[in-house]
Each structure stands twice: as structure tokens, then as C-alpha cells.
Design an enzyme around this catalytic site. Structure first.
Site, PDB file in Angstrom:
ATOM      1  N   ARG A  35       0.762  -1.043  -0.156  1.00 19.53           N
ATOM      2  CA  ARG A  35       0.134   0.063   0.273  1.00 19.53           C
ATOM      3  C   ARG A  35       1.247   1.252   0.113  1.00 19.53           C
ATOM      4  O   ARG A  35       1.995   0.887  -0.021  1.00 19.53           O
ATOM      5  CB  ARG A  35      -1.362  -0.186   0.538  1.00 19.53           C
ATOM      6  CG  ARG A  35      -0.695  -1.070   2.799  1.00 19.53           C
ATOM      7  CD  ARG A  35       0.160   0.036   3.118  1.00 19.53           C
ATOM      8  NE  ARG A  35       0.246   1.125   3.058  1.00 19.53           N
ATOM      9  CZ  ARG A  35       1.462   2.398   3.612  1.00 19.53           C
ATOM     10  NH1 ARG A  35       2.449   1.363   3.478  1.00 19.53           N
ATOM     11  NH2 ARG A  35       1.472   3.819   3.768  1.00 19.53           N
ATOM     12  N   GLY A  36       0.318   2.319  -0.228  1.00 16.10           N
ATOM     13  CA  GLY A  36       0.637   3.809  -0.330  1.00 16.10           C
ATOM     14  C   GLY A  36       0.995   4.173  -1.775  1.00 16.10           C
ATOM     15  O   GLY A  36       1.212   3.194  -2.478  1.00 16.10           O
ATOM     16  N   ALA A  37       0.918   5.226  -2.274  1.00 11.43           N
ATOM     17  CA  ALA A  37       0.464   5.326  -4.055  1.00 11.43           C
ATOM     18  C   ALA A  37       1.914   5.454  -4.284  1.00 11.43           C
ATOM     19  O   ALA A  37       1.658   4.238  -5.141  1.00 11.43           O
ATOM     20  CB  ALA A  37      -0.135   7.392  -3.971  1.00 11.43           C
ATOM     21  N   ARG A  74      -6.842  -0.084  -6.758  1.00  7.38           N
ATOM     22  CA  ARG A  74      -7.517   0.346  -6.062  1.00  7.38           C
ATOM     23  C   ARG A  74      -8.103   2.455  -6.229  1.00  7.38           C
ATOM     24  O   ARG A  74      -7.067   2.273  -7.123  1.00  7.38           O
ATOM     25  CB  ARG A  74      -6.023   0.882  -4.697  1.00  7.38           C
ATOM     26  CG  ARG A  74      -6.776  -0.466  -3.676  1.00  7.38           C
ATOM     27  CD  ARG A  74      -5.471   0.168  -2.661  1.00  7.38           C
ATOM     28  NE  ARG A  74      -6.071   0.923  -1.846  1.00  7.38           N
ATOM     29  CZ  ARG A  74      -5.754   1.238  -0.737  1.00  7.38           C
ATOM     30  NH1 ARG A  74      -3.884   1.318  -0.890  1.00  7.38           N
ATOM     31  NH2 ARG A  74      -5.894   2.149   0.144  1.00  7.38           N
ATOM     32  N   GLN A  84      -1.661   2.830   9.934  1.00 10.05           N
ATOM     33  CA  GLN A  84      -0.609   2.709   9.194  1.00 10.05           C
ATOM     34  C   GLN A  84       0.148   3.316  10.088  1.00 10.05           C
ATOM     35  O   GLN A  84       1.761   3.029   9.531  1.00 10.05           O
ATOM     36  CB  GLN A  84      -0.912   2.621   7.549  1.00 10.05           C
ATOM     37  CG  GLN A  84      -1.184   2.675   6.952  1.00 10.05           C
ATOM     38  CD  GLN A  84      -3.177   2.981   7.321  1.00 10.05           C
ATOM     39  OE1 GLN A  84      -3.460   3.135   7.538  1.00 10.05           O
ATOM     40  NE2 GLN A  84      -3.758   2.606   5.419  1.00 10.05           N
ATOM     41  N   ASP A  88      -1.407  11.189  -2.316  1.00  7.85           N
ATOM     42  CA  ASP A  88      -2.698   9.630  -3.300  1.00  7.85           C
ATOM     43  C   ASP A  88      -2.694   9.988  -4.442  1.00  7.85           C
ATOM     44  O   ASP A  88      -2.785   9.677  -5.601  1.00  7.85           O
ATOM     45  CB  ASP A  88      -3.685   9.070  -2.463  1.00  7.85           C
ATOM     46  CG  ASP A  88      -2.816   8.216  -1.280  1.00  7.85           C
ATOM     47  OD1 ASP A  88      -2.845   8.279  -0.602  1.00  7.85           O
ATOM     48  OD2 ASP A  88      -2.699   7.108  -1.473  1.00  7.85           O
ATOM     49  N   ASN A 110      -5.102  12.399   0.597  1.00 10.11           N
ATOM     50  CA  ASN A 110      -4.342  11.612   1.412  1.00 10.11           C
ATOM     51  C   ASN A 110      -5.079  10.775   1.969  1.00 10.11           C
ATOM     52  O   ASN A 110      -6.201  10.773   2.808  1.00 10.11           O
ATOM     53  CB  ASN A 110      -3.182  12.653   1.957  1.00 10.11           C
ATOM     54  CG  ASN A 110      -1.945  11.836   2.938  1.00 10.11           C
ATOM     55  OD1 ASN A 110      -0.737  10.465   1.993  1.00 10.11           O
ATOM     56  ND2 ASN A 110      -1.574  11.702   3.795  1.00 10.11           N
ATOM     57  N   LYS A 111      -4.059  10.161   3.390  1.00 12.38           N
ATOM     58  CA  LYS A 111      -4.935   8.879   4.826  1.00 12.38           C
ATOM     59  C   LYS A 111      -6.388  10.232   5.333  1.00 12.38           C
ATOM     60  O   LYS A 111      -5.662  10.918   5.518  1.00 12.38           O
ATOM     61  CB  LYS A 111      -3.802   8.662   5.298  1.00 12.38           C
ATOM     62  CG  LYS A 111      -5.002   7.371   5.873  1.00 12.38           C
ATOM     63  CD  LYS A 111      -5.603   6.746   5.610  1.00 12.38           C
ATOM     64  CE  LYS A 111      -4.743   5.765   4.442  1.00 12.38           C
ATOM     65  NZ  LYS A 111      -6.160   4.657   3.735  1.00 12.38           N
TER      66      LYS A 111
HETATM   67  O1  MRU Z   1      -4.184   3.492   2.443  1.00  6.11           O
HETATM   68  P1  MRU Z   1      -2.650   3.207   1.996  1.00  6.11           P
HETATM   69  O2  MRU Z   1      -1.660   2.736   3.296  1.00  6.11           O
HETATM   70  O3  MRU Z   1      -2.318   3.365   0.396  1.00  6.11           O
HETATM   71  O4  MRU Z   1      -2.358   4.896   2.068  1.00  6.11           O
HETATM   72  C1  MRU Z   1      -1.695   5.800   2.426  1.00  6.11           C
HETATM   73  C2  MRU Z   1      -1.331   6.708   2.057  1.00  6.11           C
HETATM   74  O5  MRU Z   1      -2.855   7.843   2.690  1.00  6.11           O
HETATM   75  C3  MRU Z   1      -0.168   7.886   2.097  1.00  6.11           C
HETATM   76  O6  MRU Z   1       0.494   8.979   3.499  1.00  6.11           O
HETATM   77  C4  MRU Z   1       0.306   8.025   0.409  1.00  6.11           C
HETATM   78  O7  MRU Z   1       0.225   6.675   0.079  1.00  6.11           O
HETATM   79  C5  MRU Z   1       1.416   8.571   0.437  1.00  6.11           C
HETATM   80  S1  MRU Z   1       2.758   7.534   0.920  1.00  6.11           S
HETATM   81  C6  MRU Z   1       4.347   8.067  -0.058  1.00  6.11           C
END
Ligand code: MRU
Length: 364
Positions: A47-49, A90, A197, A238, A248-249
Site C-alpha cells: 500500500r502507499g501510492a 484501488r 499504518q 495519493d 491523503n489518508k
Molecule cells: O491506504 P494506504 O495505506 O495505501 O494509504 C496510504 C497513504 O495515504 C499515504 O499517505 C499516501 O499513499 C502517500 S505514500 C508515500
């Protein structure tokens, strides 16, 4: 710097750390087909963009490599299904779609060659996308570190670290570079319900790297922004719209509002691949709605009665709350319509230079 490597291309397949099991267990799984990679993205193994982008590229490469097609035209007929399966995992992280598009473009560039050469070129492109992450994050880190205080407390959200980018991290990359430069920072890490996370991944990454941190619950964010003398908030993204609105999250928006209320500068760190200049504002960013069970349960243990629960995985922070956006090409400031467009043009220019150098070198 001690950074985990969440994903690797190997001759056996795509190997990923199962991030759902961290920090308790450090388990790596090998994925041998593109459907498996798609499931790993959807189910949060990775996970994470930016890391999702790397996984997506490797998923497409795996699909091409393992395809039973006997000709380029058979492979071309199969490619949309591979790409659509990966793209349907996603919806919010634009790096996913960016990576799939880049892989499709690469296919068209090399489709004149024989089947083996096309397969090799697609694998090479996915590996190149991965390799680029470290340098990208380091450049973001160098630009962003200048904005960190010389000492004191900073805050982040979720995990925008190496686990989320396959480099050194975006927000955590900024913090890592700042610490390497000698800044004495302590990081306030909100746990980031519902998927934790922050507690599971950011706390683990920073602790492993020897960077001081204090773990807090999400509802402590306002209290600490008011009382702890926080010098800066730095988060990942994201998707960043043309006007600078940033998804973002979930929880990032309230953090930004509380940062503004308490005069704490709020920064976003993201690669150019996370910019989506095709949409004018954050209103057009699709927000992923994940399973309610991730709210009513923590790691399979029910913590709420059997009631309706909402789970938007992201929120959108309006550009007016963002003091600056750090990218690998420089720092964007308001008005973001012009500053982000200029950075994107710079990125396109250097990609074109890179491609022409590559063509001269006669690579596949
Ligand atoms: O749901 P996730 O864990 O994929 O969400 C991740 C985030 O929101 C991060 O902050 C974002 O992807 C940036 S990662 C460098």
C-alpha cells in the site's frame, strides 16, 4: 539510513513484504501471476501510492511475461485485460494509473520487436520504475528537509515511508534527510485508524531507523498541535489535483485544519507521478470506500456491535491549507495551478531527454 524494501522483482516472481502482518511478523510472499499482484494491492499487502505504482508496473510485466500469447498481436489483445485487472484494485492513488499507462506506452514503443524482446522490455520498464523511486524520494527529501525545523517536534500521518514508496519515503524521506543533515527531530506519529499504518508501519520504520518518535492516538492530534510546539506537519499524498487540493489518508484534512488553527506549517511531499493535472480540484478525486469490517474489527477482533460503519479511506485537504508541496523537481507554492503545471512540464522535459538518451544508447 535503514529502510525496508517492500517489493522486489525476482526470477521467481514479485516478492512483497506482507504489510498487514507488520510489525509482529516480517513475512515475504511471492506472486507469480498478475491476478495475485492485483489481489495483493487490493488487500493491502502492499500500500502507499508510489509503492502501489511499482506493484502495478510489476503486475503488468508479470502478466506479459507469463502470458501464453504466441505473437505480438495475441499479446496486444491480452494486454487490456491485464491492465484493467491491475487498475481496478484501488481508485484513489493515481500512481496506480500512472504506472499502468507508462507500461502501456512502453508496450507500444517496443511492439515492433519480437515477442521475447517485448517481454524483456516490459520487465525492464517495471524494474526501471522501481529503481527510479529511491532517487525520486531522495530529491523530494532534499527539497523538503530545508523546511524542517533545526530541532524539535514534527508530525506526520499514516505511513508515507519506504514501505509506501519502495524508496526512502516521501514524508518520511523528508524527515530522514533532515535528520541526516543533523536536525534533531522527534516525530509525532498518529496511529491512523482504522488500518493503523501509523502505529504498525511508521512507528516500526522510524524505530528501525533510530529516529525518535512518539506514538499518539488520532484524537490527540489537536492537543499536540496546540501544546507541543510542533515545527511542521509533513504528509504524503495519493493524488494532487491541478489546484493543489490533495487526497491523503483519512484524518489528513482534520490535521491540516488543526495545523492552520495553531499556526503550524502543513506540507505535502509527493512525486510528480502523484499529480493529476487532468482534474481541476479535489472534488473530482475518487475516494475509496473500504470495508466497514475494517472499522468494526481490528485484526479480526470485533470492537463494535454489528452496526453500520463508514470507511472512506482518504479525505481531501484544500490547497489553501497547504504551505508547500515538495516534489523531486522542486517546491510548489500557491498559486498551485501555475507552480504544479511548471513542475510537471519540467518532469515531461527530463523524461523526454531520458528517453532520447536511452534510444541513442540502443536499449530495448
Ligand atoms: O491506504 P494506504 O495505506 O495505501 O494509504 C496510504 C497513504 O495515504 C499515504 O499517505 C499516501 O499513499 C502517500 S505514500 C508515500
Amino acid at each position: 539510513m535503514r529502510v525496508p524494501q517492500p517489493i522486489e522483482w525476482t526470477t521467481d516472481g514479485v516478492v512483497m513484504i506482507d504489510q498487514r502482518k507488520l510489525p509482529g511478523e516480517l513475512v515475504r510472499e511471492t506472486y507469480t501471476d498478475y491476478q495475485g499482484v492485483a489481489a495483493a494491492i487490493r488487500d493491502m499487502v502492499i500500500r502507499g501510492a508510489p509503492a502501489i505504482g511499482v506493484a502495478a508496473a510489476m503486475g503488468v510485466a508479470l502478466g506479459v511475461l507469463r502470458s501464453k500469447a504466441r505473437s505480438i498481436s495475441e499479446l496486444r489483445a491480452e494486454l487490456p485485460r491485464i491492465c484493467e485487472t491491475i487498475a481496478a484494485t484501488r481508485p484513489t492513488a493515481v500512481d496506480l494509473f500512472w504506472a499502468v499507462e507508462r507500461m502501456k506506452r512502453r508496450f507500444e514503443e517496443v511492439a515492433g520487436g519480437d515477442l521475447a524482446a517485448v517481454r524483456a522490455a516490459m520487465v525492464a520498464e517495471a524494474r526501471r520504475i522501481h529503481e527510479e523511486k529511491r532517487a525520486t524520494d531522495e530529491a523530494i527529501g532534499r527539497f523538503g528537509a530545508e523546511f524542517m525545523p533545526p530541532s524539535g517536534v514534527v508530525m506526520t500521518q499514516c505511513n508515507a515511508g519506504a514501505l509506501a514508496t519502495a524508496g526512502i519515503g516521501t514524508a518520511l524521506g523528508v524527515i530522514r534527510v533532515a535528520v541526516e543533515q543533523g536536525r534533531k527531530l522527534r516525530v509525532l506519529v498518529p496511529e491512523t485508524r482504522p488500518y493503523l499504518q501509523g502505529a504498525r508501519l511508521t512507528a516500526w520504520e522510524l524505530h528501525e531507523d533510530g529516529i525518535p518518535l512518539t506514538l499518539i492516538t488520532d484524537n490527540m492530534v489537536g492537543h499536540f498541535l496546540k501544546t507541543a510546539g510542533v515545527g511542521a506537519v509533513v504528509v504524503g499524498a495519493d493524488r494532487v489535483a491541478a489546484n493543489g487540493d490533495t487526497a491523503n489518508k483519512i484524518g489528513t484534512y482534520s490535521m491540516a485544519v488543526l495545523a492552520r488553527e495553531n499556526s503550524v506549517p502543513f506540507y505535502v511531499a509527493a512525486p510528480v507521478s502523484t499529480l493529476d493535472l487532468s482534474i481541476p480540484s479535489g472534488a473530482q478525486i475518487p475516494i475509496e470506500e473500504r470495508s466497514a469490517a475494517e472499522v468494526t474489527h481490528i485484526r479480526g477482533v470485533r470492537i463494535a456491535p454489528d452496526v453500520e460503519a463508514a470507511h472512506p479511506a482518504f479525505d481531501v485537504t484544500p490547497a489553501k491549507l497547504i504551505a508547500a508541496i515538495f516534489t523531486e523537481y522542486g517546491v510548489a507554492r500557491a498559486p498551485y495551478e501555475t507552480s504544479l503545471a511548471a513542475l510537471a512540464r519540467q518532469a515531461t522535459g527530463s523524461q523526454a531527454n531520458f528517453k532520447s538518451r536511452e534510444n541513442i544508447a540502443g536499449r530495448p
